[in-house]
Design an enzyme around this catalytic site. Sequence first.
Site, short mmCIF file in Angstrom:
data_model
loop_
_atom_site.label_atom_id
_atom_site.label_comp_id
_atom_site.label_asym_id
_atom_site.label_seq_id
_atom_site.Cartn_x
_atom_site.Cartn_y
_atom_site.Cartn_z
CE LYS A 126 -3.33 -1.38 -0.58
NZ LYS A 126 -3.66 -2.31 -1.73
CG HIS A 144 4.79 -6.31 -1.38
ND1 HIS A 144 4.72 -4.95 -1.56
CD2 HIS A 144 3.68 -6.82 -1.97
CE1 HIS A 144 3.62 -4.67 -2.24
NE2 HIS A 144 2.98 -5.78 -2.50
CB SER A 161 -4.08 2.53 1.63
OG SER A 161 -4.19 1.93 0.37
S1 PPS Z 1 -0.36 -3.18 -3.11
O1 PPS Z 1 -1.53 -4.02 -2.73
O2 PPS Z 1 0.68 -3.26 -2.08
O3 PPS Z 1 0.16 -3.54 -4.44
O4 PPS Z 1 -0.91 -1.69 -3.12
P1 PPS Z 1 -0.10 -0.40 -3.61
O5 PPS Z 1 -0.18 -0.33 -5.10
O6 PPS Z 1 1.22 -0.34 -2.98
O7 PPS Z 1 -0.95 0.78 -2.97
C1 PPS Z 1 -2.25 1.13 -3.38
C2 PPS Z 1 -2.40 2.61 -3.07
O8 PPS Z 1 -1.68 3.38 -4.07
C3 PPS Z 1 -2.59 4.29 -4.66
N1 PPS Z 1 -2.20 4.58 -6.06
C4 PPS Z 1 -2.02 5.82 -6.54
N2 PPS Z 1 -2.06 7.01 -5.92
C5 PPS Z 1 -1.85 8.12 -6.68
N3 PPS Z 1 -1.59 8.06 -8.00
C6 PPS Z 1 -1.52 6.88 -8.66
N4 PPS Z 1 -1.27 6.87 -9.96
C7 PPS Z 1 -1.73 5.69 -7.90
N5 PPS Z 1 -1.76 4.36 -8.21
C8 PPS Z 1 -2.05 3.71 -7.07
C9 PPS Z 1 -3.93 3.59 -4.54
O9 PPS Z 1 -4.98 4.47 -4.79
C10 PPS Z 1 -3.84 3.09 -3.12
O10 PPS Z 1 -3.91 4.14 -2.15
P2 PPS Z 1 -5.27 4.67 -1.48
O11 PPS Z 1 -4.83 5.63 -0.43
O12 PPS Z 1 -5.99 3.48 -0.90
O13 PPS Z 1 -6.05 5.34 -2.57
#
Ligand code: PPS
Length: 285
Positions: free
Chosen positions: A44, A99, A129
Amino acid sequence: SSSNFLEYRGCLFPAGHYEIDSLEYARNEFQVRKDDIFSITYPKSGTTWMQEILSLIRSDGDPNVSRTVPVWERIPWVEVTSLRKKAEAQPSTRFISSHLPVHLFPKSLFTSEAKVIYTVRDPRDILVSLHFFSRTAGFLDELDKIEDLLPKFLRGEVLFGSWFDHVRGWLGVRNQVNLLLLTYEELFQDLRGSVLRICNFLGKELNEAAVDSVVENATFEKMKDNTMCNYSTVSKKHFDVQKSPFLRKGISGDWKNHFTPAMSESFDAAYKEAMKDVNFKFIWD
Ligand code: PPS
């Protein structure tokens, strides 16, 4: 329930997608090559975002691959049972996600010149998240309250273990490996500048139009609508994006909308204690 988790060397993994054998293979046998590029994140923290950015950089800004191949196949995780072979079989230059905390990472990294991009996010936003993700992900407990998740998070009783251990571990080796430290917050504040930093670290020269295209296609709005990275194609049993979208809100500081003063207080105390010997100042410190 906790039976959804598999424990390996003190770290919790979502059972099903991970097996002891694959974790041992990743740690002991996976051979890192000197030109490998790793994107490492605590869950996340911007995993999918970085996967998308790297994928677009690799294709010189051409969004075609991003629109036709699932992101987890483009930049697969070394530790995921079903993707490990995909990660391994890529021709050089390989792009690999992970991870894993540093103590479980392929050991051969530490004698190689491979590049590592470590992306860190404000742990309070990770918690929020993760809370919503627990609705999406069939393999997680569906907790009603963020309050209930906070103490578990602080104790490291969540997938991939303690955020503190993860961050302390990777920061601890940042001078031993070829590591670029980035934050979700920097990506959020200055995506273009971050893309340029990444290109510079990778030794990849993109022209202006290619950089524009990377930035344009890695925005939250674009990614949210891209079925190849919004997890809408995964079976509902694993990821039900109707319950809560994988790309949920995409901002920094959302914790302010969810933390009570009591939660902030207990978080701050735990953070201060756990990070007291960390010689690094994050944007949120
Ligand atoms: S995982 O399950 O570990 O692969 O998740 P991860 O991709 O690390 O985290 C998901 C959060 O990243 C946000 N996200 C983004 N934020 C801004 N811009 C872009 N382009 C973007 N892509 C992914 C996603 O919305 C999740 O955060 P939250 O706060 O829940 O929205």
